[in-house]
Design an enzyme around this catalytic site. Structure first.
Site, mmCIF file in Angstrom:
data_model
loop_
_atom_site.group_PDB
_atom_site.id
_atom_site.type_symbol
_atom_site.label_atom_id
_atom_site.label_comp_id
_atom_site.label_asym_id
_atom_site.label_seq_id
_atom_site.Cartn_x
_atom_site.Cartn_y
_atom_site.Cartn_z
ATOM 1 N N HIS A 10 -6.457 35.832 -49.898
ATOM 2 C CA HIS A 10 -5.119 36.108 -50.435
ATOM 3 C C HIS A 10 -5.165 36.918 -51.732
ATOM 4 O O HIS A 10 -4.132 37.421 -52.180
ATOM 5 C CB HIS A 10 -4.365 34.804 -50.702
ATOM 6 C CG HIS A 10 -4.059 34.016 -49.475
ATOM 7 N ND1 HIS A 10 -3.448 34.559 -48.368
ATOM 8 C CD2 HIS A 10 -4.296 32.697 -49.172
ATOM 9 C CE1 HIS A 10 -3.319 33.634 -47.433
ATOM 10 N NE2 HIS A 10 -3.834 32.501 -47.889
ATOM 11 N N ASP A 61 -8.204 31.887 -40.121
ATOM 12 C CA ASP A 61 -7.511 30.981 -41.032
ATOM 13 C C ASP A 61 -6.057 30.821 -40.579
ATOM 14 O O ASP A 61 -5.498 31.701 -39.919
ATOM 15 C CB ASP A 61 -7.556 31.573 -42.445
ATOM 16 C CG ASP A 61 -7.071 30.630 -43.517
ATOM 17 O OD1 ASP A 61 -7.913 30.011 -44.188
ATOM 18 O OD2 ASP A 61 -5.836 30.520 -43.707
ATOM 19 N N HIS A 92 -3.506 31.058 -42.332
ATOM 20 C CA HIS A 92 -2.642 31.972 -43.080
ATOM 21 C C HIS A 92 -3.088 33.420 -42.894
ATOM 22 O O HIS A 92 -4.280 33.704 -42.802
ATOM 23 C CB HIS A 92 -2.683 31.635 -44.572
ATOM 24 C CG HIS A 92 -2.367 30.217 -44.887
ATOM 25 N ND1 HIS A 92 -3.327 29.221 -44.853
ATOM 26 C CD2 HIS A 92 -1.198 29.619 -45.238
ATOM 27 C CE1 HIS A 92 -2.762 28.060 -45.186
ATOM 28 N NE2 HIS A 92 -1.480 28.275 -45.413
ATOM 29 N N ASP A 122 -8.228 25.511 -41.807
ATOM 30 C CA ASP A 122 -6.936 24.870 -42.012
ATOM 31 C C ASP A 122 -6.030 25.010 -40.787
ATOM 32 O O ASP A 122 -4.914 24.492 -40.777
ATOM 33 C CB ASP A 122 -6.228 25.401 -43.258
ATOM 34 C CG ASP A 122 -6.232 26.904 -43.349
ATOM 35 O OD1 ASP A 122 -6.727 27.576 -42.420
ATOM 36 O OD2 ASP A 122 -5.742 27.437 -44.370
#
Length: 275
Positions: A71, A108, A110, A197
């Protein structure tokens, strides 16, 4: 600095050196005295993994580092991330060894907004991600229509999926979309941004990937790397926040990289919205 501005790097450093207690960048991202050095070690660990694979000292490698990085953008730390470890490693291999084509796959939960931004106009990096639908999930980007710009158009591929998506959907996506596209691209090395995650037990997302799914995805990446780039595969840790199950999942991935095969069964049906 091939990925981030000098100002960003100095900001993290100064806040770490002169901070007392915790300093909040945003609701997820904090800086303490150790942040800068530990974040540098994480980036260096992924660089070391990439060099070891590229040099042929190991067939593949799992960089088990924290904090994560995907990120972190040009000038912003966010989403638990300070420096984009995978992007830094790729840029290092390109600069030091002249690597021409790299495939990054991010599983992931995200979307990797930082990594996507770094390579959005870059046709030397095929950047693909499967993640929870960003219409209602952090970071609010990573939509299917975001495909890159300029010379990089078509080299960013986002595959957002709804909550409830599990092993069969992920395997279907890899086998039907990822593998054929990567065969055409012919990367010289494959990098997996492995965020666990998306695990069914991790409450940060609503995805339902199990250890069996992570094992099979790892096997697919191994097989693909052996086919297109002499087995050169780097896996690096991104998300994953259930401390009760994350070690087991990481063990499954690492042992699969070492050639172990686990008697784990993929169960469930492909969601209609991901067919």
């Amino acid at each position: 600095a091939r990925v981030h501005t000098i100002e960003h790097i100095q900001y993290i450093k100064c806040r770490s050196e002169h901070g007392i207690g915790l300093f909040s960048i945003d609701s997820d991202t904090y800086i303490c005295r150790d942040t800068y050095e530990v974040a540098r070690l994480a980036a260096g660990g992924v660089i070391a993994a990439g060099q070891a694979v590229w040099d042929g000292r190991v067939d593949n490698c799992f960089a088990l580092v924290r904090p994560p990085g995907h990120h972190a953008s040009l000038n912003q730390a966010t989403g638990f991330c300070y420096f984009d470890n995978a992007a830094i490693m790729v840029k290092h291999l390109q600069a030091k060894y002249g690597v021409k084509r790299v495939f990054i796959f991010d599983w992931d939960a995200h979307a990797p907004n930082g990594t996507m931004g770094t390579f959005y106009r870059d046709p030397s990096v095929l950047n693909m991600s499967i993640h929870q639908d960003p219409h209602s999930f952090y970071p609010g980007t990573g939509f299917i229509e975001q495909i890159g710009e300029g010379l990089g158009k078509g080299y960013t591929i986002n595959f957002p999926v709804p909550g409830g998506t599990g092993d069969p959907d992920y395997i279907y996506f890899l086998e039907e979309f990822v593998v054929p596209r990567v065969r055409k691209f012919r990367p010289e090395i494959i990098v997996v941004a492995a965020g666990q995650d998306s695990h069914i037990s991790d409450r940060i997302s609503q995805l339902n990937v199990t250890d069996a799914g992570f094992a099979r995805m790892t096997e697919i990446m191994i097989e693909l790397a052996e086919e297109v780039c002499g087995g050169k595969l780097v896996v690096e840790l991104e998300g994953g926040y259930n401390l009760g199950t994350l070690p087991q999942t990481n063990y499954i991935i690492a042992s699969t990289l070492l050639g172990m095969r686990h008697n784990l069964k993929i169960e469930g049906e492909i969601l209609p919205s991901t067919k």
